[in-house]
Design an enzyme around this catalytic site. Structure first.
Site, PDB file in Angstrom:
ATOM      1  N   ASN A  14       0.829  -1.206   0.000  1.00 24.08           N
ATOM      2  CA  ASN A  14       0.000   0.000   0.000  1.00 24.08           C
ATOM      3  C   ASN A  14       0.861   1.253   0.000  1.00 24.08           C
ATOM      4  OD1 ASN A  14      -2.958  -0.504  -0.006  1.00 24.08           O
ATOM      5  ND2 ASN A  14      -2.463  -1.819   1.723  1.00 24.08           N
ATOM      6  N   ASN A 108      -6.937   4.713   7.807  1.00 30.50           N
ATOM      7  CA  ASN A 108      -6.536   3.309   7.755  1.00 30.50           C
ATOM      8  C   ASN A 108      -7.208   2.633   6.567  1.00 30.50           C
ATOM      9  OD1 ASN A 108      -5.414   0.778   8.845  1.00 30.50           O
ATOM     10  ND2 ASN A 108      -7.540   0.266   9.320  1.00 30.50           N
ATOM     11  N   HIS A 110      -8.687  -1.022   5.490  1.00 33.24           N
ATOM     12  CA  HIS A 110      -9.086  -2.330   6.019  1.00 33.24           C
ATOM     13  C   HIS A 110      -9.544  -3.204   4.857  1.00 33.24           C
ATOM     14  CE1 HIS A 110     -10.456  -5.250   8.949  1.00 33.24           C
ATOM     15  NE2 HIS A 110     -11.576  -5.370   8.259  1.00 33.24           N
ATOM     16  N   GLU A 181      -7.752  -1.914  -2.583  1.00 35.28           N
ATOM     17  CA  GLU A 181      -6.867  -1.180  -1.677  1.00 35.28           C
ATOM     18  C   GLU A 181      -5.956  -0.190  -2.405  1.00 35.28           C
ATOM     19  OE1 GLU A 181      -4.832  -3.402   1.418  1.00 35.28           O
ATOM     20  OE2 GLU A 181      -6.178  -5.098   1.082  1.00 35.28           O
TER      21      GLU A 181
END
Length: 215
Positions: A14, A108, A110, A181
């Protein structure tokens, strides 16, 4: 210019998506000031160094108590004068002192569609194992602000990903990263960097056109 700190624990895929997004213009008005990991062997630190980004390890193993570690982590982040803290595969529980210091300024990613398959114990492959065990047909990823709870902060973006017959946890994990993501984390950072995200009554409100609809 939005100055960000990226917190990581592992390989940093990421993080790489964020670096690539800044390089190719998907993420605008943003600079990574530092990459911090709780794991000195995290390849994410090497990714940062390869791009000339200060890479630091702050490990709880080096401190006598969790409180000392939490204080040092916060002090390290604050020393870079960042505007946003990005958790990109960070397995450290974010302490209350950090949430209080950066209200609605920590995000964040997830690997599921919150509120499904989230909360305590749902991280890494465990999320995808639970998805397959339940037999759901659609999973995905969620970018959200961090609050005092676990995966309970205001949701910024979500993207669905198909669960296919024959998927293993690792195969599904890779698809969720590639299709969700690595797309919505850069998009969320860009929206925040350009002042297009606010939180009202515990929910995210956009001041721009997202996906063809004004929200």
């Amino acid at each position: 210019m939005l100055k960000i700190a990226v917190l990581v624990s592992g390989g940093g895929t990421n993080l790489q998506a964020i670096i690539d997004g800044i390089d190719n213009g998907t993420i605008t008005n943003t600079r990574i000031e530092t990459v911090i990991s709780n794991n000195k062997n995290a390849f994410a630190l090497e990714r940062a160094r390869q791009h000339g980004i200060p890479a630091i390890c702050v490990s709880p193993k080096d401190y006598g108590t969790r409180e000392e570690f939490n204080e040092e982590l916060l002090k390290t982040i604050q020393s870079f004068g960042v505007d946003l803290v990005v958790l990109a595969g960070c397995l450290v529980v974010i302490p209350k002192i950090m949430v209080d210091a950066y209200p609605n300024k920590i995000i964040n990613i997830h690997p599921a569609l919150i509120p499904s398959f989230c909360g305590t114990g749902y991280y890494g492959l465990k999320v995808h194992e639970a998805v397959l065990a339940r037999g759901v047909k659609v999973t995905g990823a969620t970018v959200h602000f961090v609050d005092d709870g676990t995966d309970t902060g205001p949701i910024i973006l979500q993207k669905a990903v198909e669960v296919r017959q024959g998927d293993t946890p690792k195969i599904l994990q890779q698809r969720v990263m590639e299709e969700a993501e690595w797309k919505i984390m850069p998009q969320a950072i860009d929206l925040i960097a350009n002042g297009k995200v606010t939180v009202q009554d515990g929910k995210v409100v956009f001041s721009t056109d997202i996906g063809g609809q004004t929200r």
